[in-house]
Write an enzyme that holds these catalytic residues in place. Structure first.
Site, PDB file in Angstrom:
ATOM      1  N   HIS A 183       0.983  -1.194  -0.006  1.00 57.62           N
ATOM      2  CA  HIS A 183      -0.073  -0.018   0.041  1.00 57.62           C
ATOM      3  C   HIS A 183       0.675   1.196   0.110  1.00 57.62           C
ATOM      4  CE1 HIS A 183      -3.653  -1.972   2.014  1.00 57.62           C
ATOM      5  NE2 HIS A 183      -4.091  -1.560   0.869  1.00 57.62           N
ATOM      6  N   CYS A 277      -2.383   2.698   9.023  1.00 57.15           N
ATOM      7  CA  CYS A 277      -3.093   1.926   8.661  1.00 57.15           C
ATOM      8  C   CYS A 277      -4.195   1.946   9.644  1.00 57.15           C
ATOM      9  CB  CYS A 277      -2.768   0.670   8.707  1.00 57.15           C
ATOM     10  SG  CYS A 277      -1.441   0.166   7.326  1.00 57.15           S
TER      11      CYS A 277
HETATM   12  N1  ARG Z   1      -3.771  -7.249   6.458  1.00 56.06           N
HETATM   13  C1  ARG Z   1      -4.258  -5.998   5.798  1.00 56.06           C
HETATM   14  C2  ARG Z   1      -4.121  -6.222   4.502  1.00 56.06           C
HETATM   15  O1  ARG Z   1      -3.273  -6.910   4.044  1.00 56.06           O
HETATM   16  C3  ARG Z   1      -3.207  -4.942   6.305  1.00 56.06           C
HETATM   17  C4  ARG Z   1      -3.849  -3.603   5.621  1.00 56.06           C
HETATM   18  C5  ARG Z   1      -2.919  -2.444   6.059  1.00 56.06           C
HETATM   19  N2  ARG Z   1      -3.546  -1.042   5.833  1.00 56.06           N
HETATM   20  C6  ARG Z   1      -2.832   0.077   5.271  1.00 56.06           C
HETATM   21  N3  ARG Z   1      -3.611   0.866   5.301  1.00 56.06           N
HETATM   22  N4  ARG Z   1      -1.530  -0.315   4.892  1.00 56.06           N
HETATM   23  O2  ARG Z   1      -5.045  -5.754   3.697  1.00 56.06           O
END
Ligand code: ARG
Length: 284
Positions: A183, A277
């Protein structure tokens, strides 16, 4: 001799810009049902035990940090069976009274969008859906009056166009190339309207050039800080809440006039997320 020292450190020669905090509004979801039940990013490992009680305590400390800084924190009720719902940033994008709700890349997280859309509706933001995958502020970061938008792993490039059009804002696409930084908010932090910090190796060559042109004064973080998700940070323009383990980045922030505040979210790192996150900002 002391005169020389005084001259060398006089404020007149200090080019560090003055930083100012602005009160913010955040949305968070308690990790009451947090666990690692599936693997959708390289940080996740279902054989690693998760201490949900500890995750809740760490998350509560993050929430309290925001409150102590004078920010507002709205809460979305966690839903059983949605273990990643704590990563509220992914719920969508809210800016200038307009909202886009997430369309998740993986089926395991799809139902989270329903909860975040309901929160938006209840708070006066009519959420628009995108036809293509978008994972909210995981990949969409507001920098001044433009949106920095990641693609490559989760958010579909085609959703960028939908979002720019709906929000009526210029959007700059940035391609992520390292699955560990899946991300945009794992590889880049917006510190104020014109300042960002990022980890160059997470981006393709073209995006690195774009970032250098847009942000010549950007802070480039070292591998050690990026690998503890140090860039998954939240700034109010002065105070930067970041993973405590990112000590090198904290020093860089201090040198640049920001106030780093380290928090320990080690349990939530097991799901591949940290401070940012867990934080959906309502940009007004
Ligand atoms: N386990 C989640 C996923 O892989 C983690 C999300 C993390 N969020 C972020 N904004 N980077 O989707």
């Amino acid at each position: 001799m002391t005169m020389d020292l005084a001259t060398a450190t006089s404020p007149a020669q200090d080019t560090t810009p003055a930083r100012t905090a602005r009160p913010r509004r955040y949305v968070m979801t308690c990790p009451e049902y947090f666990s690692v039940e599936y693997v959708i990013n390289p940080w996740m490992d279902t054989s690693t035990p998760v201490d949900t009680g500890r995750a809740v305590a760490q998350w509560e400390a993050l929430r309290q940090t925001y409150l102590d800084l004078g920010h507002t924190v709205d809460l979305v009720a966690p839903v059983a069976g949605l273990p990643d719902m704590v990563y509220a940033a992914n719920g969508g994008m809210v800016v200038n009274g307009k909202a886009v709700v997430a369309r998740f890349a993986y089926q395991e997280r799809a139902a989270e969008a329903v909860a975040y859309a309901a929160w938006m509706a209840d708070h006066g933001f009519a959420a628009t859906e995108t036809r293509h995958v978008n994972e909210g502020q995981g990949d969409l970061l507001l920098a001044g009056s433009m949106i920095l938008a990641g693609h490559g792993f989760r958010t579909d490039r085609r959703a960028h166009h939908e979002i720019a059009e709906h929000l009526g804002m210029p959007l700059v696409g940035l391609e992520l190339v390292d699955p560990r930084f899946y991300h945009l908010d794992t590889a880049l932090a917006v510190l104020d309207d014109t300042t960002v910090a990022y980890y160059p190796p997470a981006f393709d060559e073209h995006s690195r050039t774009t970032l250098r042109e847009l942000f010549p004064d950007a802070i480039e973080v070292a591998t050690a800080d990026a690998y503890v998700l140090g860039l998954n940070a939240v700034s109010d323009g002065l105070n930067v809440v970041l993973p405590a383990a990112a000590t090198g980045f904290a020093d860089q922030l201090r040198d640049n006039g920001f106030r780093p505040i380290g928090v320990d979210l080690s349990e939530l790192l097991k799901g591949g997320g940290s401070v940012k996150c867990c934080t959906l900002e309502v940009h007004s």
